[in-house]
Design a protein around this motif. Structure first.
Motif, mmCIF file in Angstrom:
data_model
loop_
_atom_site.group_PDB
_atom_site.id
_atom_site.type_symbol
_atom_site.label_atom_id
_atom_site.label_comp_id
_atom_site.label_asym_id
_atom_site.label_seq_id
_atom_site.Cartn_x
_atom_site.Cartn_y
_atom_site.Cartn_z
ATOM 1 N N MET A 1 0.838 -1.179 0.000
ATOM 2 C CA MET A 1 0.000 0.000 0.000
ATOM 3 C C MET A 1 0.880 1.239 0.000
ATOM 4 S SD MET A 1 -2.748 1.376 2.792
ATOM 5 C CE MET A 1 -4.075 0.351 2.266
ATOM 6 N N LEU A 2 0.493 2.235 -0.785
ATOM 7 C CA LEU A 2 1.208 3.503 -0.840
ATOM 8 C C LEU A 2 0.604 4.497 0.144
ATOM 9 C CD1 LEU A 2 1.628 4.040 -4.682
ATOM 10 C CD2 LEU A 2 3.293 3.129 -3.069
ATOM 11 N N LYS A 3 1.462 5.317 0.709
ATOM 12 C CA LYS A 3 1.043 6.376 1.616
ATOM 13 C C LYS A 3 1.873 7.608 1.288
ATOM 14 C CE LYS A 3 2.712 6.749 5.822
ATOM 15 N NZ LYS A 3 3.054 6.538 7.219
ATOM 16 N N ALA A 4 1.255 8.765 1.269
ATOM 17 C CA ALA A 4 1.976 10.001 1.004
ATOM 18 C C ALA A 4 1.909 10.913 2.220
ATOM 19 C CB ALA A 4 1.388 10.713 -0.212
ATOM 20 N N THR A 5 3.004 11.596 2.493
ATOM 21 C CA THR A 5 3.050 12.563 3.589
ATOM 22 C C THR A 5 3.706 13.842 3.084
ATOM 23 O OG1 THR A 5 5.202 11.817 4.392
ATOM 24 C CG2 THR A 5 3.256 10.759 5.348
ATOM 25 N N TRP A 6 3.488 14.911 3.840
ATOM 26 C CA TRP A 6 4.113 16.200 3.543
ATOM 27 C C TRP A 6 5.048 16.567 4.680
ATOM 28 C CZ3 TRP A 6 3.983 18.508 -0.992
ATOM 29 C CH2 TRP A 6 2.932 18.229 -1.874
ATOM 30 N N VAL A 7 6.190 17.134 4.312
ATOM 31 C CA VAL A 7 7.158 17.635 5.282
ATOM 32 C C VAL A 7 7.502 19.051 4.859
ATOM 33 C CG1 VAL A 7 9.490 17.354 6.193
ATOM 34 C CG2 VAL A 7 8.124 15.337 5.662
ATOM 35 N N PHE A 8 7.473 19.980 5.814
ATOM 36 C CA PHE A 8 7.869 21.346 5.490
ATOM 37 C C PHE A 8 9.291 21.595 5.978
ATOM 38 C CE2 PHE A 8 8.353 25.876 6.307
ATOM 39 C CZ PHE A 8 8.061 26.370 5.040
ATOM 40 N N GLY A 9 10.115 22.146 5.109
ATOM 41 C CA GLY A 9 11.500 22.452 5.477
ATOM 42 C C GLY A 9 12.313 21.201 5.724
ATOM 43 N N THR A 10 13.286 21.322 6.607
ATOM 44 C CA THR A 10 14.188 20.201 6.848
ATOM 45 C C THR A 10 13.906 19.487 8.161
ATOM 46 O OG1 THR A 10 15.836 21.722 7.764
ATOM 47 C CG2 THR A 10 16.033 21.131 5.414
ATOM 48 N N ARG A 89 1.260 14.838 -9.346
ATOM 49 C CA ARG A 89 -0.100 15.320 -9.067
ATOM 50 C C ARG A 89 -0.175 15.966 -7.685
ATOM 51 N NH1 ARG A 89 -4.201 12.914 -12.489
ATOM 52 N NH2 ARG A 89 -3.197 11.549 -14.006
ATOM 53 N N LEU A 90 0.458 15.349 -6.704
ATOM 54 C CA LEU A 90 0.474 15.915 -5.350
ATOM 55 C C LEU A 90 1.161 17.276 -5.340
ATOM 56 C CD1 LEU A 90 1.412 12.728 -3.287
ATOM 57 C CD2 LEU A 90 -0.774 13.951 -3.209
ATOM 58 N N LEU A 91 2.301 17.376 -6.006
ATOM 59 C CA LEU A 91 3.063 18.624 -6.026
ATOM 60 C C LEU A 91 2.311 19.727 -6.764
ATOM 61 C CD1 LEU A 91 6.527 17.009 -6.705
ATOM 62 C CD2 LEU A 91 5.830 18.143 -4.576
ATOM 63 N N LEU A 92 1.722 19.399 -7.897
ATOM 64 C CA LEU A 92 0.938 20.384 -8.646
ATOM 65 C C LEU A 92 -0.259 20.855 -7.825
ATOM 66 C CD1 LEU A 92 0.998 18.727 -12.182
ATOM 67 C CD2 LEU A 92 2.046 20.928 -11.570
ATOM 68 N N ASP A 93 -0.942 19.930 -7.202
ATOM 69 C CA ASP A 93 -2.109 20.266 -6.391
ATOM 70 C C ASP A 93 -1.723 21.193 -5.235
ATOM 71 O OD1 ASP A 93 -5.016 19.716 -5.734
ATOM 72 O OD2 ASP A 93 -4.053 19.061 -3.871
ATOM 73 N N ARG A 94 -0.608 20.908 -4.582
ATOM 74 C CA ARG A 94 -0.145 21.741 -3.462
ATOM 75 C C ARG A 94 0.112 23.168 -3.952
ATOM 76 N NH1 ARG A 94 0.691 22.050 2.245
ATOM 77 N NH2 ARG A 94 0.648 19.803 2.175
ATOM 78 N N ALA A 95 0.809 23.314 -5.074
ATOM 79 C CA ALA A 95 1.126 24.645 -5.600
ATOM 80 C C ALA A 95 -0.136 25.391 -6.019
ATOM 81 C CB ALA A 95 2.090 24.526 -6.782
ATOM 82 N N LEU A 96 -1.028 24.719 -6.728
ATOM 83 C CA LEU A 96 -2.249 25.380 -7.198
ATOM 84 C C LEU A 96 -3.146 25.788 -6.038
ATOM 85 C CD1 LEU A 96 -2.981 23.152 -10.305
ATOM 86 C CD2 LEU A 96 -2.101 25.510 -10.297
ATOM 87 N N ASN A 97 -3.257 24.943 -5.025
ATOM 88 C CA ASN A 97 -4.079 25.285 -3.868
ATOM 89 C C ASN A 97 -3.456 26.387 -3.019
ATOM 90 O OD1 ASN A 97 -6.518 23.768 -4.009
ATOM 91 N ND2 ASN A 97 -5.292 21.922 -3.712
ATOM 92 N N ALA A 98 -2.157 26.600 -3.166
ATOM 93 C CA ALA A 98 -1.492 27.701 -2.461
ATOM 94 C C ALA A 98 -1.633 29.019 -3.225
ATOM 95 C CB ALA A 98 -0.017 27.366 -2.252
ATOM 96 N N GLY A 99 -2.222 28.950 -4.429
ATOM 97 C CA GLY A 99 -2.455 30.165 -5.200
ATOM 98 C C GLY A 99 -1.476 30.412 -6.328
#
Length: 164
Positions: A1-10, A89-99
């Motif tokens: 099973m695949l799982k995706a997470t987000w991490v901000f910065g380092t 798709r995740l990266l594009l969605d994040r950028a578009l939803n951020a404006g």
């Protein structure tokens, strides 16, 4: 099973760092000292896991008013399984939803076609900067031209599934 997470910065950056090191440094031969940069400190990093192992990562960040996607990579043993498709798709969605008004990306020329299916277009000719091992091309798509295709390229169920 695949799982995706987000991490901000380092902070909690180890999984993204491990995938980038495996792909860009160990596999492709880039220098470890050049792989990580100041953009990492304020980028959103998507990390995709298979079971508990990180297998793909990429980042998106705002730089001088422009949203940029970069360091997109999938471990070799997971390529050809649409993990990169999910990741972009995740990266594009994040950028578009951020404006984002548009998306910038610097692609290895061998991956140019992959990004074109999402609406990104080459800006200028391929180039190779000193120290780079592969030709790259700058790509861009205005927000209104970003595409999210319904089916995956080369999907055995193309035309009969909804892209899942």
């Amino acid at each position: 099973m695949l799982k995706a997470t987000w991490v901000f910065g380092t902070q909690n950056f180890e999984a993204a760092k491990a995938v980038r090191t495996a792909v860009f440094v160990e596999e492709q031969g880039y220098s470890l000292s050049e792989e990580f940069d100041d953009f990492d400190y304020y980028a959103w990093h998507a990390v995709i896991y298979y079971e508990d192992a990180p297998i793909a990562t990429g980042r998106v960040y705002l730089d001088q008013g422009n949203y940029t996607i970069g360091r997109v990579c999938v471990r070799k043993e997971f390529r050809g399984q649409h993990v990169g498709d999910l990741l972009i798709r995740l990266l594009l969605d994040r950028a578009l939803n951020a404006g984002a008004e548009g998306i910038h990306l610097c692609a290895q020329v061998t991956a140019q076609g992959f990004y074109e299916k999402f609406g990104l277009k080459a800006m200028g000719k391929p180039y190779r900067k000193p120290g780079e091992l592969y030709d790259h091309v700058d790509m861009y798509a205005p927000a209104q031209e970003v595409l999210f295709p319904r089916t995956c390229e080369n999907c055995p169920n193309a035309g009969t599934c909804d892209g899942e």
